[in-house]
Scaffold this active site. Sequence first.
Site, mmCIF file in Angstrom:
data_model
loop_
_atom_site.group_PDB
_atom_site.id
_atom_site.type_symbol
_atom_site.label_atom_id
_atom_site.label_comp_id
_atom_site.label_asym_id
_atom_site.label_seq_id
_atom_site.Cartn_x
_atom_site.Cartn_y
_atom_site.Cartn_z
ATOM 1 N N ARG A 180 21.156 -0.387 121.212
ATOM 2 C CA ARG A 180 22.592 -0.282 120.920
ATOM 3 C C ARG A 180 23.402 -0.371 122.216
ATOM 4 O O ARG A 180 24.509 -0.907 122.235
ATOM 5 C CB ARG A 180 22.883 1.059 120.231
ATOM 6 N N ASP A 210 21.838 9.505 110.765
ATOM 7 C CA ASP A 210 20.497 9.832 111.257
ATOM 8 C C ASP A 210 19.873 10.968 110.432
ATOM 9 O O ASP A 210 18.666 10.971 110.168
ATOM 10 C CB ASP A 210 20.560 10.219 112.743
HETATM 11 O O1 LMR Z 1 20.765 0.416 114.549
HETATM 12 C C1 LMR Z 1 21.874 -0.042 114.825
HETATM 13 O O2 LMR Z 1 22.073 -0.783 115.803
HETATM 14 C C2 LMR Z 1 23.039 0.230 113.923
HETATM 15 C C3 LMR Z 1 23.260 1.672 113.652
HETATM 16 O O3 LMR Z 1 23.471 2.394 114.823
HETATM 17 C C4 LMR Z 1 22.185 2.281 112.810
HETATM 18 O O4 LMR Z 1 21.602 3.300 113.203
HETATM 19 O O5 LMR Z 1 21.928 1.741 111.713
#
Ligand code: LMR
Length: 306
Positions: A88, A148
């Site tokens: 990211r 998350d």
């Molecule tokens: O994984 C990613 O780049 C996008 C987002 O932060 C996610 O966790 O889905």
Amino acid sequence: MKVTVVGAGAVGASCAEYIAIKDFASEVVLLDIKEGFAEGKAMDLMQTASLNGFDTKITGATNDYSKTAGSDIAVITSGIPRKPGMTREELIGINAGIVKSVSESLVKHSPDVILIVVSNPMDTMTYLAHKVTGLPKNRIIGMGGALDSARFKYRLAEALEAPISDVDGMVIGGHSDKGMVPLTRLATRNSVPASEFLSEERLDQVLQDTKVGGATLTGLLGTSAWYAPGAAVSGLVQAIACDQKKIFPCSVLLDGEYGLSDLCIGVPVVLGRNGIEKIVEINLSDAEKDALKESAEGVKKTNELI
Ligand SMILES: O=C(O)C[C@H](O)C(=O)O
Ligand SMILES: NC(=O)c1ccc[n+]([C@@H]2O[C@H](COP(=O)([O-])OP(=O)(O)OC[C@H]3O[C@@H](n4cnc5c(N)ncnc54)[C@H](O)[C@@H]3O)[C@@H](O)[C@H]2O)c1
């Protein structure tokens, strides 16, 4: 209740759809830089209203912030997503400029707005939004921990062979492959610690799978995920709009809480009509404190790039 969503791409549109389906906002404005794109997404979504039974009015705008004026809440999803193999953090070069100009335009037209930052690298983008807008710290919220934690619950339920509604768990720390801190010690199945059902090794597997949740989906999809991100954002928007006082882990500006300052990172907060109503300081074990500290060092390193 007027909600603006900037970026009518995968996450922005999903988020607008979930907000509309939950039917708590009178108006959702979708805004994108791509000519006609937000208008098209808004029209398509409005044509689901009679099918899905909502009254929220969704409109689209091409980079015209006058249409967002008077927003109570604005969500920033504009920016590029990662591709398989990327982190990211690698998105910062393009996304920092986008988040800066979008935050400034939003606040100019809606001085009382509560901002929810989604664009990655999200903790640093949330910090950047603070720097460029100067809004009070209760009014800028980074979304990462809610997503998350949803992925953590998914992995816990898988390991426990239990329905997801039977499990609970929370992820704090930075929203990055290395920086997430899933609190396995506090995870439960119907109030019973998950550790009573799962071996240390299996719980560690749950933790590792959770941390790479976004990367796993990016590998499968060729771009990053949108359904769970959109649903997670809609949960935060609803908690604020409906003054729910629910606890979510969110990326917020810390000023000594958890022994950390001058960065945005995921910690539990109470969300209500004022945005962040309270930062909740829970007792962490020494190992969890160390993991959070290491995560914060990673976020600070990325912050240095802006
Ligand atoms: O994984 C990613 O780049 C996008 C987002 O932060 C996610 O966790 O889905
Ligand atoms: N924090 C999280 O948990 C989380 C979850 C998923 C995705 N994300 C991030 O969200 C961002 C968007 O992901 P996506 O999958 O929706 O991408 P996408 O490419 O589908 O959509 C992004 C949209 O932003 C628009 N855009 C670009 N610059 C703009 C600007 N200056 N003003 C207005 N609109 C602009 C693009 O035209 C595009 O439609 C990415 O940075 C991604 O990494 C974060």
